[in-house]
Design a protein around this motif. Structure first.
Motif, PDB file in Angstrom:
ATOM      1  N   ARG A 165     -11.315  13.251  -3.436  1.00  0.00           N
ATOM      2  CA  ARG A 165     -11.643  13.488  -4.846  1.00  0.00           C
ATOM      3  C   ARG A 165     -11.969  12.174  -5.545  1.00  0.00           C
ATOM      4  NH1 ARG A 165     -10.893  17.337  -8.802  1.00  0.00           N
ATOM      5  NH2 ARG A 165     -11.783  16.527 -10.732  1.00  0.00           N
ATOM      6  N   GLU A 166     -11.240  11.129  -5.192  1.00  0.00           N
ATOM      7  CA  GLU A 166     -11.474   9.822  -5.808  1.00  0.00           C
ATOM      8  C   GLU A 166     -12.902   9.342  -5.572  1.00  0.00           C
ATOM      9  OE1 GLU A 166      -9.719   5.273  -5.366  1.00  0.00           O
ATOM     10  OE2 GLU A 166      -8.411   6.972  -4.884  1.00  0.00           O
ATOM     11  N   ILE A 167     -13.396   9.481  -4.334  1.00  0.00           N
ATOM     12  CA  ILE A 167     -14.759   9.010  -4.070  1.00  0.00           C
ATOM     13  C   ILE A 167     -15.801   9.938  -4.680  1.00  0.00           C
ATOM     14  CG2 ILE A 167     -14.015   7.803  -1.987  1.00  0.00           C
ATOM     15  CD1 ILE A 167     -15.550   9.934  -0.366  1.00  0.00           C
ATOM     16  N   CYS A 168     -15.484  11.236  -4.770  1.00  0.00           N
ATOM     17  CA  CYS A 168     -16.389  12.172  -5.445  1.00  0.00           C
ATOM     18  C   CYS A 168     -16.561  11.779  -6.913  1.00  0.00           C
ATOM     19  CB  CYS A 168     -15.861  13.600  -5.349  1.00  0.00           C
ATOM     20  SG  CYS A 168     -15.931  14.311  -3.693  1.00  0.00           S
ATOM     21  N   ASP A 169     -15.449  11.454  -7.558  1.00  0.00           N
ATOM     22  CA  ASP A 169     -15.494  11.035  -8.962  1.00  0.00           C
ATOM     23  C   ASP A 169     -16.289   9.747  -9.125  1.00  0.00           C
ATOM     24  OD1 ASP A 169     -13.921  13.221  -9.410  1.00  0.00           O
ATOM     25  OD2 ASP A 169     -12.136  12.125 -10.055  1.00  0.00           O
ATOM     26  N   ILE A 170     -16.089   8.814  -8.205  1.00  0.00           N
ATOM     27  CA  ILE A 170     -16.829   7.548  -8.261  1.00  0.00           C
ATOM     28  C   ILE A 170     -18.329   7.795  -8.194  1.00  0.00           C
ATOM     29  CG2 ILE A 170     -17.370   5.449  -6.945  1.00  0.00           C
ATOM     30  CD1 ILE A 170     -14.385   5.316  -6.204  1.00  0.00           C
ATOM     31  N   ASP A 216      -4.305   4.958   3.371  1.00  0.00           N
ATOM     32  CA  ASP A 216      -3.454   4.902   4.557  1.00  0.00           C
ATOM     33  C   ASP A 216      -4.246   4.930   5.859  1.00  0.00           C
ATOM     34  OD1 ASP A 216      -4.243   7.479   3.895  1.00  0.00           O
ATOM     35  OD2 ASP A 216      -2.381   8.429   4.516  1.00  0.00           O
ATOM     36  N   ALA A 217      -5.506   4.525   5.818  1.00  0.00           N
ATOM     37  CA  ALA A 217      -6.327   4.456   7.022  1.00  0.00           C
ATOM     38  C   ALA A 217      -5.828   3.354   7.956  1.00  0.00           C
ATOM     39  CB  ALA A 217      -7.789   4.204   6.652  1.00  0.00           C
ATOM     40  N   HIS A 218      -6.313   3.359   9.179  1.00  0.00           N
ATOM     41  CA  HIS A 218      -5.972   2.306  10.138  1.00  0.00           C
ATOM     42  C   HIS A 218      -6.462   0.958   9.602  1.00  0.00           C
ATOM     43  CE1 HIS A 218      -5.892  -0.057  13.836  1.00  0.00           C
ATOM     44  NE2 HIS A 218      -5.164   0.908  14.389  1.00  0.00           N
ATOM     45  N   GLU A 219      -5.666  -0.086   9.838  1.00  0.00           N
ATOM     46  CA  GLU A 219      -5.976  -1.407   9.291  1.00  0.00           C
ATOM     47  C   GLU A 219      -7.334  -1.925   9.757  1.00  0.00           C
ATOM     48  OE1 GLU A 219      -4.415  -3.146   6.942  1.00  0.00           O
ATOM     49  OE2 GLU A 219      -3.121  -1.391   6.764  1.00  0.00           O
ATOM     50  N   GLU A 220      -7.728  -1.629  10.998  1.00  0.00           N
ATOM     51  CA  GLU A 220      -9.023  -2.082  11.500  1.00  0.00           C
ATOM     52  C   GLU A 220     -10.173  -1.440  10.736  1.00  0.00           C
ATOM     53  OE1 GLU A 220      -9.914  -4.457  13.597  1.00  0.00           O
ATOM     54  OE2 GLU A 220      -7.815  -5.009  13.840  1.00  0.00           O
ATOM     55  N   VAL A 221      -9.965  -0.206  10.316  1.00  0.00           N
ATOM     56  CA  VAL A 221     -10.992   0.490   9.529  1.00  0.00           C
ATOM     57  C   VAL A 221     -11.061  -0.102   8.127  1.00  0.00           C
ATOM     58  CG1 VAL A 221     -11.672   2.720   8.529  1.00  0.00           C
ATOM     59  CG2 VAL A 221     -10.762   2.617  10.864  1.00  0.00           C
ATOM     60  N   GLY A 281      -6.969  13.079   8.595  1.00  0.00           N
ATOM     61  CA  GLY A 281      -6.744  11.732   8.087  1.00  0.00           C
ATOM     62  C   GLY A 281      -7.663  11.361   6.945  1.00  0.00           C
ATOM     63  N   VAL A 282      -8.496  12.321   6.519  1.00  0.00           N
ATOM     64  CA  VAL A 282      -9.372  12.122   5.357  1.00  0.00           C
ATOM     65  C   VAL A 282      -9.231  13.316   4.417  1.00  0.00           C
ATOM     66  CG1 VAL A 282     -11.770  11.928   4.569  1.00  0.00           C
ATOM     67  CG2 VAL A 282     -11.006  10.627   6.549  1.00  0.00           C
ATOM     68  N   LEU A 283      -9.678  14.479   4.889  1.00  0.00           N
ATOM     69  CA  LEU A 283      -9.496  15.706   4.099  1.00  0.00           C
ATOM     70  C   LEU A 283      -8.077  16.255   4.238  1.00  0.00           C
ATOM     71  CD1 LEU A 283     -12.896  17.495   4.719  1.00  0.00           C
ATOM     72  CD2 LEU A 283     -11.930  16.990   2.478  1.00  0.00           C
ATOM     73  N   THR A 284      -7.387  15.851   5.289  1.00  0.00           N
ATOM     74  CA  THR A 284      -5.977  16.230   5.471  1.00  0.00           C
ATOM     75  C   THR A 284      -5.170  14.957   5.680  1.00  0.00           C
ATOM     76  OG1 THR A 284      -5.914  16.354   7.893  1.00  0.00           O
ATOM     77  CG2 THR A 284      -6.786  18.280   6.705  1.00  0.00           C
ATOM     78  N   ARG A 285      -3.855  15.083   5.672  1.00  0.00           N
ATOM     79  CA  ARG A 285      -2.993  13.919   5.879  1.00  0.00           C
ATOM     80  C   ARG A 285      -3.064  13.409   7.315  1.00  0.00           C
ATOM     81  NH1 ARG A 285       2.902  15.483   3.943  1.00  0.00           N
ATOM     82  NH2 ARG A 285       2.528  16.953   5.639  1.00  0.00           N
ATOM     83  N   GLY A 286      -3.614  14.225   8.197  1.00  0.00           N
ATOM     84  CA  GLY A 286      -3.717  13.827   9.595  1.00  0.00           C
ATOM     85  C   GLY A 286      -2.701  14.518  10.485  1.00  0.00           C
ATOM     86  N   VAL A 319     -14.680  -1.421   5.800  1.00  0.00           N
ATOM     87  CA  VAL A 319     -15.352  -0.528   4.853  1.00  0.00           C
ATOM     88  C   VAL A 319     -15.607  -1.234   3.523  1.00  0.00           C
ATOM     89  CG1 VAL A 319     -14.402   1.569   5.892  1.00  0.00           C
ATOM     90  CG2 VAL A 319     -13.145   0.423   4.047  1.00  0.00           C
ATOM     91  N   ASP A 320     -16.464  -0.616   2.721  1.00  0.00           N
ATOM     92  CA  ASP A 320     -16.804  -1.185   1.412  1.00  0.00           C
ATOM     93  C   ASP A 320     -15.720  -0.940   0.377  1.00  0.00           C
ATOM     94  OD1 ASP A 320     -19.484  -2.115   2.077  1.00  0.00           O
ATOM     95  OD2 ASP A 320     -20.017   0.003   2.219  1.00  0.00           O
ATOM     96  N   TYR A 321     -15.027   0.202   0.512  1.00  0.00           N
ATOM     97  CA  TYR A 321     -14.070   0.570  -0.539  1.00  0.00           C
ATOM     98  C   TYR A 321     -12.905   1.335   0.070  1.00  0.00           C
ATOM     99  CZ  TYR A 321     -12.282   2.352  -4.997  1.00  0.00           C
ATOM    100  OH  TYR A 321     -11.491   2.640  -6.074  1.00  0.00           O
ATOM    101  N   ILE A 322     -11.688   0.932  -0.313  1.00  0.00           N
ATOM    102  CA  ILE A 322     -10.468   1.625   0.099  1.00  0.00           C
ATOM    103  C   ILE A 322      -9.926   2.361  -1.117  1.00  0.00           C
ATOM    104  CG2 ILE A 322      -8.127   1.351   1.014  1.00  0.00           C
ATOM    105  CD1 ILE A 322      -9.152  -1.379   2.160  1.00  0.00           C
ATOM    106  N   THR A 323      -9.701   3.638  -0.995  1.00  0.00           N
ATOM    107  CA  THR A 323      -9.242   4.425  -2.142  1.00  0.00           C
ATOM    108  C   THR A 323      -7.797   4.075  -2.505  1.00  0.00           C
ATOM    109  OG1 THR A 323      -8.456   6.267  -0.767  1.00  0.00           O
ATOM    110  CG2 THR A 323     -10.752   6.348  -1.521  1.00  0.00           C
ATOM    111  N   LEU A 324      -7.447   4.338  -3.752  1.00  0.00           N
ATOM    112  CA  LEU A 324      -6.068   4.155  -4.201  1.00  0.00           C
ATOM    113  C   LEU A 324      -5.188   5.276  -3.685  1.00  0.00           C
ATOM    114  CD1 LEU A 324      -6.760   3.150  -7.917  1.00  0.00           C
ATOM    115  CD2 LEU A 324      -6.170   1.635  -6.031  1.00  0.00           C
ATOM    116  N   ASN A 325      -5.806   6.436  -3.414  1.00  0.00           N
ATOM    117  CA  ASN A 325      -5.065   7.617  -2.964  1.00  0.00           C
ATOM    118  C   ASN A 325      -5.062   7.730  -1.445  1.00  0.00           C
ATOM    119  OD1 ASN A 325      -4.368   9.023  -5.552  1.00  0.00           O
ATOM    120  ND2 ASN A 325      -6.584   8.848  -5.807  1.00  0.00           N
ATOM    121  N   LYS A 326      -4.051   8.404  -0.939  1.00  0.00           N
ATOM    122  CA  LYS A 326      -3.923   8.600   0.496  1.00  0.00           C
ATOM    123  C   LYS A 326      -4.706   9.825   0.961  1.00  0.00           C
ATOM    124  CE  LYS A 326       0.593   6.388   0.877  1.00  0.00           C
ATOM    125  NZ  LYS A 326       2.001   6.504   1.316  1.00  0.00           N
ATOM    126  N   ALA A 327      -4.912   9.896   2.266  1.00  0.00           N
ATOM    127  CA  ALA A 327      -5.623  11.025   2.864  1.00  0.00           C
ATOM    128  C   ALA A 327      -4.911  12.336   2.567  1.00  0.00           C
ATOM    129  CB  ALA A 327      -5.708  10.826   4.377  1.00  0.00           C
TER     130      ALA A 327
END
Length: 334
Positions: A311-316, A288-293, A179-184, A297-305
């Motif tokens: 990669r998006e957070i690595c670039d940031i 696409d994380a769970h809504e409660e998560v 759900g992070v490095l893979t789609r889950g 959190v501080d930042y939700i990526t534009l890209n899905k798991a």
């Protein structure tokens, strides 16, 4: 008198105006977001007679023919279109086409945009004068919506200043796996082997981040040879599998590396990850994380798991640390 009338009242007005020798022009549409194409089209339509009537699709009608629309409700659309000088009356129709309304009102002229051929215009078999006016290429409600979405996405792709400031201080990134490095998705064969699909760009982002001096750890509640192999390929040695006590591992990492809270980032997608996400100096979640998560959190990526979120957070982080151009230069000179 209001320009917005129901069909019955409008019919009475039309009959009266016809007796006065007025030529009645009829056109219809959703007119969801008024744009320059509409204005030019309606000006030309008005030239076809004395009185211009606009029949608006109701919200139900629009919803059937254009999923996810309208943007603006029928009462607001009617008020906007009625405010235009060239428009004399506005009414509604609830069907997919205005055929029954045209038959009832009996206008003298029907006008539609140039994307309609005359023979295909609804009501052409009822009214003698039917015209298809020039179509203005590239000017449409859909184009405007796409422009807004693209501009908004571009703006959103720039993280807020506070995220950049926090990212500058990071020394360690802790990641959940599924759900992070893979789609889950969990794929098992008959011999109970587990398969995972990793994103190549995510992997390269982690390689660059590691080269930049940011340590990386992955923590997962499952066991997978595929994960072990993939992390070895990326040069990541901090791999914790088969543990649901993520906070325990988190605390061990903090102690081992003598980390301050602001030096740790974490990314997770489900509520089991909250223990580490709420204690990290900077927390991330995939789109696409769970809504409660996502609430916490501080930042939700534009890209899905599994599709570029990591990669998006690595670039940031690399850009925040001023290291992005270094890698661009390095790869440009290969």
């Amino acid at each position: 008198m209001s320009k917005i009338l129901n069909p019955e009242k409008l019919k009475k007005e039309i009959d009266k105006l016809k007796k006065e020798g007025k030529k009645i022009v009829f056109t219809n549409g959703c007119f969801d977001i008024i744009h320059v194409g509409h204005i030019r089209y309606l000006k030309e339509a008005k030239k076809m007679g004395d009185i211009l009537i606009i029949a608006l699709n109701t919200d139900k009608s629009v919803g059937r023919i254009k999923p996810s629309r309208p943007i603006n409700p029928e009462n607001e659309r009617a008020e906007v279109i009625a405010s235009l000088q060239m428009v004399d009356f506005v009414t509604f129709f609830d069907e997919d086409t205005p055929y029954n309304l045209i038959k009832y009102l009996q206008p003298d002229v029907i006008v539609k945009g140039g994307d309609w051929k005359v023979e295909h215009i609804v009501g052409a078999d009822i009214v003698k004068e039917v015209y298809s006016l020039p179509y203005f290429e590239g000017v449409s409600t859909t184009e405007i919506i796409n422009r807004i979405l693209n501009k908004y996405k571009t703006q959103q792709s720039q993280p807020p200043a506070e995220i950049i400031e926090k990212a500058k201080k990071l020394k360690f990134l802790i990641l959940d796996v599924d759900g992070v490095l893979t789609r889950g998705d969990i794929i098992l064969d008959e011999e109970n082997n587990e398969f995972k699909i990793f994103n190549v760009r995510d992997g390269h982002g982690l390689v660059m981040l590691h080269k930049a001096g940011v340590n990386i750890a992955v923590i997962t509640g499952r066991h997978s040879k595929a994960l072990q192999r993939r992390m070895k390929e990326l040069g990541i040695t901090e791999i914790y599998q088969g543990t649901r006590e993520k906070l325990k591992i988190f605390n061990e990492i903090v102690k081992t590396y003598e980390l301050k809270k602001e030096e740790i980032a974490a990314m997770g997608d489900d509520i089991i990850d909250l223990s580490m996400l709420t204690r990290a100096g900077l927390s991330f979640a995939p789109e696409d994380a769970h809504e409660e998560v996502k609430k916490r959190v501080d930042y939700i990526t534009l890209n899905k798991a599994g599709k570029g979120a990591v990669r998006e957070i690595c670039d940031i982080i690399l850009k925040a640390k001023g290291l992005w151009d270094k890698f661009i230069d390095e790869y440009s000179n290969f």
